[in-house]
Design a protein around this motif. Structure first.
Motif, PDB file in Angstrom:
ATOM      1  N   ALA A 120      -7.342   0.777   6.252  1.00  0.00           N
ATOM      2  CA  ALA A 120      -8.392  -0.079   5.709  1.00  0.00           C
ATOM      3  C   ALA A 120      -9.575  -0.209   6.654  1.00  0.00           C
ATOM      4  CB  ALA A 120      -7.830  -1.469   5.402  1.00  0.00           C
ATOM      5  N   ASP A 136       0.278  -1.517  -0.519  1.00  0.00           N
ATOM      6  CA  ASP A 136      -1.027  -1.642  -1.155  1.00  0.00           C
ATOM      7  C   ASP A 136      -1.731  -2.909  -0.685  1.00  0.00           C
ATOM      8  OD1 ASP A 136      -1.036   0.670  -2.569  1.00  0.00           O
ATOM      9  OD2 ASP A 136      -0.467  -0.200  -4.485  1.00  0.00           O
ATOM     10  N   ASP A 138      -6.100  -4.707  -0.345  1.00  0.00           N
ATOM     11  CA  ASP A 138      -7.421  -4.645  -0.962  1.00  0.00           C
ATOM     12  C   ASP A 138      -8.122  -3.325  -0.672  1.00  0.00           C
ATOM     13  OD1 ASP A 138      -7.078  -7.141  -1.987  1.00  0.00           O
ATOM     14  OD2 ASP A 138      -8.127  -8.183  -0.369  1.00  0.00           O
ATOM     15  N   LYS A 139      -7.923  -2.782   0.521  1.00  0.00           N
ATOM     16  CA  LYS A 139      -8.638  -1.574   0.913  1.00  0.00           C
ATOM     17  C   LYS A 139      -7.731  -0.377   1.123  1.00  0.00           C
ATOM     18  CE  LYS A 139     -12.337  -4.223   3.154  1.00  0.00           C
ATOM     19  NZ  LYS A 139     -13.096  -4.441   4.407  1.00  0.00           N
ATOM     20  N   THR A 141      -4.584   2.072  -0.722  1.00  0.00           N
ATOM     21  CA  THR A 141      -3.839   2.446  -1.923  1.00  0.00           C
ATOM     22  C   THR A 141      -2.737   3.422  -1.537  1.00  0.00           C
ATOM     23  OG1 THR A 141      -5.793   2.187  -3.329  1.00  0.00           O
ATOM     24  CG2 THR A 141      -3.988   3.530  -4.189  1.00  0.00           C
ATOM     25  N   ARG A 249      -7.439   5.181   2.004  1.00  0.00           N
ATOM     26  CA  ARG A 249      -8.446   4.161   1.751  1.00  0.00           C
ATOM     27  C   ARG A 249      -8.724   4.092   0.251  1.00  0.00           C
ATOM     28  NH1 ARG A 249      -9.934   7.115   6.036  1.00  0.00           N
ATOM     29  NH2 ARG A 249      -9.930   6.087   8.072  1.00  0.00           N
ATOM     30  N   SER A 250      -8.782   2.895  -0.268  1.00  0.00           N
ATOM     31  CA  SER A 250      -8.987   2.715  -1.709  1.00  0.00           C
ATOM     32  C   SER A 250     -10.315   3.297  -2.178  1.00  0.00           C
ATOM     33  CB  SER A 250      -8.919   1.229  -2.058  1.00  0.00           C
ATOM     34  OG  SER A 250      -7.644   0.705  -1.761  1.00  0.00           O
ATOM     35  N   THR A 251     -11.290   3.378  -1.267  1.00  0.00           N
ATOM     36  CA  THR A 251     -12.608   3.905  -1.638  1.00  0.00           C
ATOM     37  C   THR A 251     -12.661   5.432  -1.651  1.00  0.00           C
ATOM     38  OG1 THR A 251     -13.278   3.726   0.691  1.00  0.00           O
ATOM     39  CG2 THR A 251     -13.817   1.867  -0.757  1.00  0.00           C
ATOM     40  N   ASN A 252     -11.622   6.086  -1.104  1.00  0.00           N
ATOM     41  CA  ASN A 252     -11.626   7.549  -1.019  1.00  0.00           C
ATOM     42  C   ASN A 252     -11.011   8.146  -2.288  1.00  0.00           C
ATOM     43  OD1 ASN A 252     -11.677  10.220  -0.221  1.00  0.00           O
ATOM     44  ND2 ASN A 252     -10.879   9.824   1.834  1.00  0.00           N
ATOM     45  N   ASP A 253     -11.737   8.033  -3.389  1.00  0.00           N
ATOM     46  CA  ASP A 253     -11.230   8.493  -4.683  1.00  0.00           C
ATOM     47  C   ASP A 253     -10.960   9.994  -4.703  1.00  0.00           C
ATOM     48  OD1 ASP A 253     -11.407   5.914  -5.692  1.00  0.00           O
ATOM     49  OD2 ASP A 253     -13.457   6.197  -6.421  1.00  0.00           O
ATOM     50  N   ASP A 254     -11.822  10.769  -4.042  1.00  0.00           N
ATOM     51  CA  ASP A 254     -11.676  12.226  -4.064  1.00  0.00           C
ATOM     52  C   ASP A 254     -10.369  12.654  -3.404  1.00  0.00           C
ATOM     53  OD1 ASP A 254     -12.241  14.866  -4.492  1.00  0.00           O
ATOM     54  OD2 ASP A 254     -13.554  15.079  -2.754  1.00  0.00           O
ATOM     55  N   GLN A 256      -7.717  10.787  -2.860  1.00  0.00           N
ATOM     56  CA  GLN A 256      -6.601  10.273  -3.663  1.00  0.00           C
ATOM     57  C   GLN A 256      -6.272  11.237  -4.804  1.00  0.00           C
ATOM     58  OE1 GLN A 256      -6.653   6.162  -5.047  1.00  0.00           O
ATOM     59  NE2 GLN A 256      -8.070   5.617  -3.415  1.00  0.00           N
TER      60      GLN A 256
END
Length: 344
Positions: A120, A136, A138-139, A141, A249-254, A256
């Motif tokens: 995170a 899991d 907030d930041k 996944t 990181r939850s923001t790293n969609d690619d 994931q």
């Protein structure tokens, strides 16, 4: 998941790296010579071997460094991550990481001084492998599942897992002193005598020697050690298994998306199973349906405890209500009036 000694030595936190596996095609021509027996082997030079084409499926900013997947893991958790006698990083999770990197078309570097929660923040790693499914935040996944782990029972001889817990009555079960498996075994209320040992290696030596009827230990440790004993087999899980996956990181969609995609591929084509078998032998991959028959799980015991506390609280409330009614009735009785005051 912390375990007793299993035959590896830890030399301290370190960072290791290894390039992805390279496949080299070797052409071999066999020409039989007239009047002679045997063959002539012609090995092509390096220049004659066409390089293997690698498809790079992930780039920056999905990974911090171009061409590299930085993987964090616990290197003190044998046999998932550990240092061998030479100090080199090895283990089941390292091999899974290499498989991920190879399929993504990047090399793999390891970071051994971070935790799942570090994902995170400003972590040096792109992902953490071996994170509990409930990590899991907030930041952060957690995706996929690379391992099921549970306190488990192992027996000498062929065992039709899962066995019935009633079979343990009157037997001797070897456990590592002060271990989670010992706590679970005690909490289950199984009528078996416990014999304690200082580490997991001693457990399996005792089982092989016939000093105990069963051993209770972490399933990953048991599967790993049982490979050295052809007559020792998995007999069942003592509790519901925990699932471990990959934290990002939850923001790293690619990343994931790519990790989920590659994990599905590795499972579908049997690669993940092959890696698993090389480390854990015949231990079932999915322990969800391997719970000993007739055993009460930790979740069930916790639920029973919650119900007991709720009943006690309800009884206390009922008692309090009865006391209130009793006190209230006393105040409603006709007061005793002083005759002189009444006359006034």
């Amino acid at each position: 998941m912390s375990h007793g000694w299993v035959g590896t030595s830890k030399t301290g936190a370190r960072k290791g790296s290894r390039g992805m596996a390279r496949a080299v095609a070797v052409a071999m021509t066999c020409g039989c010579i007239a009047g002679m027996s045997g063959c002539t082997f012609l090995i092509p030079s390096r220049a004659e071997v066409a390089p293997k084409e690698v498809l790079v499926r992930v780039t920056t900013p999905a990974v911090s460094t171009e061409g590299v997947l930085a993987v964090a893991l616990d290197d003190a958790n044998a046999p998932l991550g550990m240092n061998d006698a030479k100090g080199d990083l090895t283990g089941y999770l390292t091999d899974v990481a290499y498989a991920l990197g190879q399929r993504l078309g990047v090399s793999v570097e390891f970071v051994t001084d971070e935790t799942p929660s570090d994902m995170a923040s400003s972590s040096d790693a792109d992902l953490y492998i071996g994170a509990a499914s409930d990590s899991d935040a907030d930041k952060v996944t957690v995706v996929g599942s690379v391992l099921h782990d549970a306190p488990a029972l192992f027996a000498k001889g062929a065992a039709s897992a899962p066995i019935d817990s009633s079979a343990l009555a009157g037997t001797t079960v070897g456990v590592q002193s002060s271990s989670a498996a010992q706590d679970i075994l005690t909490a289950c209320g199984i009528g078996a005598e416990q014999k304690t040992f200082s580490n997991a290696n001693e457990l399996f030596e005792a089982l092989d020697a016939g000093e105990v009827d069963y051993v209770a230990c972490d399933s990953a440790i048991g599967g790993y050690l049982s490979r050295a004993y052809p007559d020792i087999s998995f007999a069942g899980a003592l509790d519901e298994p925990d699932s471990f996956g990959i934290a990002l990181r939850s923001t790293n969609d690619d990343l994931q998306e790519k990790i989920t995609e590659v994990l599905d591929e590795l499972q579908a084509d049997g690669t993940l199973d092959a890696v698993y078998r090389s480390w854990f032998g015949g231990l079932p991959v999915d322990l969800s349906d391997m719970l000993l028959d007739g055993i009460t799980t930790s979740a069930e015991r916790e639920q029973q405890e919650e119900q007991r506390r709720a009943q006690e609280e309800a009884q206390d409330e009922d008692q309090g209500a009865d006391d209130t009614d009793s006190n209230g009735s006393a105040t409603l009785e006709d007061p005793v009036v002083d005759s002189e005051a009444e006359a006034l």
